[in-house]
Design an enzyme around this catalytic site. Structure first.
Site, PDB file in Angstrom:
ATOM      1  N   SER A  10       0.843  -1.195   0.000  1.00 19.84           N
ATOM      2  CA  SER A  10       0.000   0.000   0.000  1.00 19.84           C
ATOM      3  C   SER A  10       0.878   1.244   0.000  1.00 19.84           C
ATOM      4  O   SER A  10       1.660   1.463   0.935  1.00 19.84           O
ATOM      5  CB  SER A  10      -0.889   0.025   1.246  1.00 19.84           C
ATOM      6  OG  SER A  10      -1.405   1.337   1.401  1.00 19.84           O
ATOM      7  N   HIS A  35      -1.203  -1.367  -4.274  1.00 23.53           N
ATOM      8  CA  HIS A  35      -2.465  -1.064  -3.587  1.00 23.53           C
ATOM      9  C   HIS A  35      -2.564   0.440  -3.361  1.00 23.53           C
ATOM     10  O   HIS A  35      -1.679   1.064  -2.786  1.00 23.53           O
ATOM     11  CB  HIS A  35      -2.506  -1.813  -2.256  1.00 23.53           C
ATOM     12  CG  HIS A  35      -3.816  -1.715  -1.539  1.00 23.53           C
ATOM     13  ND1 HIS A  35      -4.923  -2.459  -1.895  1.00 23.53           N
ATOM     14  CD2 HIS A  35      -4.197  -0.958  -0.469  1.00 23.53           C
ATOM     15  CE1 HIS A  35      -5.925  -2.175  -1.081  1.00 23.53           C
ATOM     16  NE2 HIS A  35      -5.514  -1.257  -0.210  1.00 23.53           N
ATOM     17  N   ASP A  37      -4.714   3.384  -1.749  1.00 24.85           N
ATOM     18  CA  ASP A  37      -5.716   3.691  -0.731  1.00 24.85           C
ATOM     19  C   ASP A  37      -6.229   5.116  -0.902  1.00 24.85           C
ATOM     20  O   ASP A  37      -5.500   6.077  -0.656  1.00 24.85           O
ATOM     21  CB  ASP A  37      -5.102   3.549   0.665  1.00 24.85           C
ATOM     22  CG  ASP A  37      -5.002   2.095   1.100  1.00 24.85           C
ATOM     23  OD1 ASP A  37      -6.003   1.373   0.936  1.00 24.85           O
ATOM     24  OD2 ASP A  37      -3.936   1.696   1.593  1.00 24.85           O
ATOM     25  N   MET A  39      -8.845   7.928   0.353  1.00 26.36           N
ATOM     26  CA  MET A  39      -9.632   8.260   1.553  1.00 26.36           C
ATOM     27  C   MET A  39     -10.193   9.667   1.441  1.00 26.36           C
ATOM     28  O   MET A  39      -9.488  10.579   0.999  1.00 26.36           O
ATOM     29  CB  MET A  39      -8.732   8.194   2.786  1.00 26.36           C
ATOM     30  CG  MET A  39      -8.063   6.852   2.965  1.00 26.36           C
ATOM     31  SD  MET A  39      -6.993   6.898   4.410  1.00 26.36           S
ATOM     32  CE  MET A  39      -6.494   5.180   4.490  1.00 26.36           C
ATOM     33  N   HIS A  68      -8.433   0.830  -3.770  1.00 32.79           N
ATOM     34  CA  HIS A  68      -9.314   0.657  -2.619  1.00 32.79           C
ATOM     35  C   HIS A  68      -9.945   2.010  -2.297  1.00 32.79           C
ATOM     36  O   HIS A  68      -9.281   2.893  -1.753  1.00 32.79           O
ATOM     37  CB  HIS A  68      -8.455   0.119  -1.452  1.00 32.79           C
ATOM     38  CG  HIS A  68      -9.198  -0.052  -0.174  1.00 32.79           C
ATOM     39  ND1 HIS A  68      -8.552  -0.283   1.034  1.00 32.79           N
ATOM     40  CD2 HIS A  68     -10.525  -0.041   0.117  1.00 32.79           C
ATOM     41  CE1 HIS A  68      -9.458  -0.394   1.994  1.00 32.79           C
ATOM     42  NE2 HIS A  68     -10.655  -0.243   1.464  1.00 32.79           N
ATOM     43  N   MET A  70     -12.064   4.276  -0.249  1.00 36.75           N
ATOM     44  CA  MET A  70     -12.710   4.495   1.050  1.00 36.75           C
ATOM     45  C   MET A  70     -13.413   5.840   0.972  1.00 36.75           C
ATOM     46  O   MET A  70     -13.055   6.803   1.676  1.00 36.75           O
ATOM     47  CB  MET A  70     -11.650   4.460   2.161  1.00 36.75           C
ATOM     48  CG  MET A  70     -11.122   3.059   2.397  1.00 36.75           C
ATOM     49  SD  MET A  70      -9.573   3.023   3.324  1.00 36.75           S
ATOM     50  CE  MET A  70      -8.417   3.140   1.972  1.00 36.75           C
ATOM     51  N   MET A 139     -11.312  -6.287   5.605  1.00 36.28           N
ATOM     52  CA  MET A 139     -10.499  -5.352   6.386  1.00 36.28           C
ATOM     53  C   MET A 139     -10.104  -6.023   7.699  1.00 36.28           C
ATOM     54  O   MET A 139     -10.966  -6.500   8.445  1.00 36.28           O
ATOM     55  CB  MET A 139     -11.269  -4.063   6.675  1.00 36.28           C
ATOM     56  CG  MET A 139     -11.553  -3.175   5.472  1.00 36.28           C
ATOM     57  SD  MET A 139     -10.089  -2.663   4.526  1.00 36.28           S
ATOM     58  CE  MET A 139      -9.078  -1.863   5.775  1.00 36.28           C
ATOM     59  N   ASP A 175      -6.422  -6.634   4.467  1.00 38.44           N
ATOM     60  CA  ASP A 175      -5.829  -5.295   4.475  1.00 38.44           C
ATOM     61  C   ASP A 175      -5.805  -4.761   5.899  1.00 38.44           C
ATOM     62  O   ASP A 175      -6.854  -4.535   6.501  1.00 38.44           O
ATOM     63  CB  ASP A 175      -6.676  -4.387   3.571  1.00 38.44           C
ATOM     64  CG  ASP A 175      -6.069  -3.011   3.379  1.00 38.44           C
ATOM     65  OD1 ASP A 175      -5.037  -2.715   3.993  1.00 38.44           O
ATOM     66  OD2 ASP A 175      -6.655  -2.237   2.594  1.00 38.44           O
TER      67      ASP A 175
HETATM   68  C1  DX5 Z   1      -6.125   1.164   5.879  1.00 35.02           C
HETATM   69  C2  DX5 Z   1      -5.631   0.950   4.466  1.00 35.02           C
HETATM   70  C3  DX5 Z   1      -4.516  -0.026   4.391  1.00 35.02           C
HETATM   71  C4  DX5 Z   1      -3.294   0.385   5.123  1.00 35.02           C
HETATM   72  C5  DX5 Z   1      -2.498  -0.843   5.460  1.00 35.02           C
HETATM   73  O1  DX5 Z   1      -7.237   1.980   5.836  1.00 35.02           O
HETATM   74  O2  DX5 Z   1      -6.680   0.468   3.654  1.00 35.02           O
HETATM   75  O3  DX5 Z   1      -4.226  -0.382   3.058  1.00 35.02           O
HETATM   76  O4  DX5 Z   1      -2.518   1.288   4.422  1.00 35.02           O
HETATM   77  O5  DX5 Z   1      -1.400  -0.443   6.200  1.00 35.02           O
HETATM   78  P1  DX5 Z   1      -0.661  -1.402   7.214  1.00 35.02           P
HETATM   79  O6  DX5 Z   1      -0.162  -2.584   6.422  1.00 35.02           O
HETATM   80  O7  DX5 Z   1       0.426  -0.549   7.756  1.00 35.02           O
HETATM   81  O8  DX5 Z   1      -1.670  -1.828   8.251  1.00 35.02           O
HETATM   82 ZN    ZN Z   2      -6.388  -0.507   1.572  1.00 35.97          ZN
END
Ligand code: DX5
Ligand code: ZN
Length: 224
Positions: A10, A35, A37, A39, A68, A70, A139, A175
């Site tokens: 990620s 990956h 992320d 947000m 991903h 969010m 998750m 994840d």
């Molecule tokens: C959390 C994200 C993850 C996160 C994982 O909301 O979706 O992808 O970055 O990070 P680690 O591996 O550090 O838990």
């Molecule tokens: Zn993620």
């Protein structure tokens, strides 16, 4: 059905000042997927980046972009992320009023479709949309931040998800809190795609290959 193991670093844990270099580094270090992320500061309590930033790193690697989202509502942004170079687009079960419609939109855009389930979200949410799914993201932390602790209660949920999808061509991704220590637990329970942020992006770029290799080795060490 045994699906190949995929390690998906990620980039949330990357150094954003050198994002292109960081993506190139994990590509060369052995990442299977990248990956991404996204947000929105509303669905989750953090803000990361959007399709413009994603498009800027698309030319850096040929590895699939595992996106991903969010964000809620999500439907109005699906096309932008498809155009920015997503290969798989994962939406949260709660990200809109009509999950089935969101998945149809992703497929109509020519992308693989995934659904993410928060730790408190039951797998019943996906029971009736399985035919549209290429990926289920369990998750293993509450979404929003990297570096959180793995929630062990999710092991049973992974197992139940594996039983639910049995025989279908669907990746089971996890994840949050995935390390060389937790990787064998989730793989044994049925996950085949492991997102990992802070456990990969630690040390300098030379360490990334060792970090990914440690997770890959851990993932296969106890797998049945
Ligand atoms: C959390 C994200 C993850 C996160 C994982 O909301 O979706 O992808 O970055 O990070 P680690 O591996 O550090 O838990
Ligand atoms: Zn993620």
């Amino acid at each position: 059905m045994v699906r190949p193991l995929r390690i998906a670093p990620s980039i949330l844990s990357a150094d954003f000042a050198r994002l292109g270099d960081e993506v190139r580094a994990v590509d060369q270090a052995g990442a299977d997927w990248i990956h991404i992320d996204v947000m929105d500061g509303h669905f989750v309590p953090n803000i990361s980046f959007g399709p413009v930033v994603m498009a800027s790193i698309r030319p850096v690697t040929r590895k699939p972009f595992d996106v991903h989202l969010m964000i809620a509502p999500v439907d109005c942004y699906l096309e932008a992320f498809a155009k920015a170079g997503a290969d798989t687009i994962t939406v949260h079960a709660e990200a809109g009023p009509h999950l089935d419609r969101s998945l149809q939109t992703v497929k109509a855009l020519g992308k693989k479709a995934g659904v993410a389930l928060n730790p408190g979200t039951p797998i019943d949410h996906i029971r009736h949309v399985l035919d549209r799914l290429d990926l289920i993201l369990i998750m293993t932390v509450n979404p929003g931040f990297g570096g959180q602790s793995f929630i062990a209660a999710m092991i049973d949920k992974i197992r139940e998800t594996r039983d639910l999808v049995s025989g279908r061509n669907i990746d089971i991704e996890v994840d949050g809190g995935i390390t060389a220590e937790t990787a064998p637990l989730v793989v044994k329970a049925g996950a085949n795609a492991l997102v990992t942020g802070s456990a990969v992006f630690k040390g300098d770029a030379k360490a990334y290959a060792r970090n990914i290799a440690a997770i890959r080795t851990g993932a296969t060490s106890l797998a049945a």
